[in-house]
Motif scaffolding. Structure first.
Motif, short mmCIF file in Angstrom:
data_model
loop_
_atom_site.label_atom_id
_atom_site.label_comp_id
_atom_site.label_asym_id
_atom_site.label_seq_id
_atom_site.Cartn_x
_atom_site.Cartn_y
_atom_site.Cartn_z
N PRO A 89 -5.92 52.29 -18.88
CA PRO A 89 -6.44 53.62 -18.56
C PRO A 89 -7.74 53.57 -17.76
O PRO A 89 -8.48 52.59 -17.79
CB PRO A 89 -6.67 54.24 -19.94
CG PRO A 89 -6.88 53.08 -20.85
CD PRO A 89 -5.99 51.99 -20.32
N ARG A 90 -8.02 54.67 -17.07
CA ARG A 90 -9.28 54.85 -16.34
C ARG A 90 -10.17 55.78 -17.17
O ARG A 90 -9.75 56.88 -17.53
CB ARG A 90 -9.01 55.47 -14.97
CG ARG A 90 -10.24 55.65 -14.09
CD ARG A 90 -9.83 56.32 -12.78
NE ARG A 90 -10.93 56.39 -11.83
CZ ARG A 90 -11.87 57.31 -11.83
NH1 ARG A 90 -11.87 58.26 -12.77
NH2 ARG A 90 -12.82 57.30 -10.92
N SER A 98 -10.72 57.19 -25.56
CA SER A 98 -9.29 56.92 -25.38
C SER A 98 -8.70 56.27 -26.62
O SER A 98 -9.43 55.91 -27.55
CB SER A 98 -9.08 56.00 -24.18
OG SER A 98 -9.52 54.68 -24.50
N LEU A 101 -6.39 49.93 -26.52
CA LEU A 101 -5.73 49.25 -25.41
C LEU A 101 -4.47 48.54 -25.91
O LEU A 101 -4.45 48.04 -27.04
CB LEU A 101 -6.68 48.23 -24.77
CG LEU A 101 -7.90 48.79 -24.05
CD1 LEU A 101 -8.81 47.64 -23.62
CD2 LEU A 101 -7.50 49.63 -22.85
N ALA A 107 -9.31 48.36 -19.56
CA ALA A 107 -9.51 49.72 -19.07
C ALA A 107 -10.47 49.69 -17.90
O ALA A 107 -11.48 48.97 -17.92
CB ALA A 107 -10.07 50.60 -20.18
N PRO A 116 -12.83 52.01 -25.40
CA PRO A 116 -11.64 52.12 -26.25
C PRO A 116 -11.92 51.49 -27.61
O PRO A 116 -12.72 50.55 -27.72
CB PRO A 116 -10.58 51.34 -25.48
CG PRO A 116 -11.04 51.35 -24.06
CD PRO A 116 -12.54 51.31 -24.14
#
Length: 427
Positions: A89-90, A98, A101, A107, A116
């Motif tokens: 993810p960004r 978020s 992972l 990320a 994360p």
């Protein structure tokens, strides 16, 4: 009075003929108390004011683990042998945290963004290589666990006490207050101080009055105004009062009713027939303190009811020294502030004094220089007269010689107190 507490009756009474410097400071700060109320003020009005409440952190600052750099965040345990991870993810600063992972992934993260939950290390973007298809990132070898990660509560932990009543608020404290989400704080109201000069010999600079033999321009009142502006005070300049007992009585009576402190210079010696001194004696109580210092020595301390009277010596240097050493602690204490002893810096003397009187503390005007050998030394203003304003202009601090010092040889270690330790901003 707008005081929170009344002063002890005759708070300046003592039974000593001659007082040492440390005893004077101790007596002032122990006998006086805060006499002002407090008010709630917004963040934009806090700079330089005295805090009236305890400030504790309601939450961690920062609230979440976050990235200290732009780069790629990953779990150190997934750091593979070839250091290549799938790009997940960004996460930008301000995005909600978020989810974890997935596997060996990283990320794309930006400075200040929340980490994360299972990420604990960040590689800087300039040290990483992204594959042509943008799906993989190779991070440099050798990164330590926790690199480039800011921990939750790293700056401030929830429940931590940040500030206490009496602290003077600088930009640094205001930043800390804002970081807690506070929009304002309870602050002590400004101490009300009346400054007055008396004497038929005094002429106001720029007034257009004729200036004849035996007259002097009123310098001390303007110096005291400037010194007081370095403190959170509400200042009333009462100007120059002529030597008329009826006028002085009326002005001082009103000033005592409307102010917390009356501050003046001159007329502090024993046997002085100054009208302001006799008026204080008639309206309230006054004591002359013989202080074992140079310059200074005689000072008047007293009160008219709950209004404190501080009478400084008339010579400008003596008035300057005694204001910083004794009036400043008194004003801070009365205004709810914390008085901290100034830091003394032991440094070699770049001067010599053949003889000094014992049992007297001296405060010389000085500054720092680098000598020919590259050492930082303390230089002394050449002349010690207490009427020489030029010595104050040259100085950047005081050279303090204790009561036990008899002489100073060049290279001897002396105590240097920068003016910044006494509340005067260095230029």
């Amino acid at each position: 009075m707008n005081g929170a507490k009344n002063l002890v009756d005759d708070c300046f009474l003592h039974d000593r003929d001659r007082m040492r410097h440390a005893d004077v400071v101790s007596l002032i700060t122990s006998r006086l108390n805060c006499v002002v109320r407090s008010s709630e003020l917004p963040l934009g009005s806090l700079e330089g004011r005295l805090l009236a409440e305890t400030v504790e952190a309601p939450r961690n600052v920062p609230l979440h683990d976050n990235s200290a750099v732009d780069g790629y965040a990953f779990a150190h345990t997934e750091y593979s042998a070839n250091n290549t991870l799938a790009i997940g993810p960004r996460i930008a600063a301000g995005d909600p945290p978020s989810g974890p992972l997935a596997g060996a992934s990283a990320a794309r993260i930006f400075t200040g963004a929340s980490m994360p939950p299972n990420a604990d290390t960040v590689a800087m973007q300039e040290d990483c290589t992204v594959s042509a298809d943008g799906l993989l990132v190779t991070v440099p070898p050798g990164l330590k666990l926790g690199a480039n990660r800011r921990l939750a509560g790293e700056d401030v932990k929830a429940g931590e006490r940040l500030l206490v009543p009496g602290q003077r608020l600088r930009a640094q404290e205001i930043a800390a207050i804002a970081s807690l989400g506070r929009s304002g704080l309870r602050i002590f109201d400004k101490l009300r101080v009346a400054i007055v000069s008396t004497g038929n010999e005094l002429v106001e600079p720029g007034s257009g009055q004729s200036f004849g033999e035996g007259q002097v321009f009123d310098t001390n009142r303007h110096m005291l105004n400037a010194l007081c502006r370095n403190l959170p005070l509400e200042i009333t300049d009462l100007g120059i009062l002529t030597d008329d007992e009826e006028t002085i009585t009326a002005v001082l009576s009103k000033a005592a009713a409307d102010h917390d402190v009356i501050l003046t210079t001159g007329g502090a010696s024993r046997g002085e027939e100054d009208h302001i001194v006799r008026t204080i004696d008639r309206l309230g109580k006054r004591h002359i303190w013989q202080i074992a210092i140079k310059p200074g020595r005689p000072m008047s301390f007293g009160q008219i009811g709950d209004c404190v009277f501080l009478g400084l010596p008339g010579n400008p240097v003596a008035a300057f020294v005694c204001f910083l050493l004794y009036c400043r602690p008194a004003l801070l204490t009365l205004g709810g502030g914390i008085y901290d002893e100034p830091q003394r810096y032991p440094l070699p003397a770049g001067f010599a004094i053949k003889s000094k009187k014992p049992d007297r503390r001296e405060f010389l005007r000085g500054w720092l220089e680098t000598d020919t050998s590259g050492r930082t030394v303390v230089r002394k203003f050449a002349r010690d007269g207490s009427g020489l304003i030029s010595g104050l202009r040259s100085a950047r601090g005081f050279i303090e010689l204790g009561e036990d010092v008899r002489k100073v040889d060049e290279g001897d270690v002396v105590a240097y107190i920068p003016f910044s330790e006494l509340g005067i901003d260095a230029l």
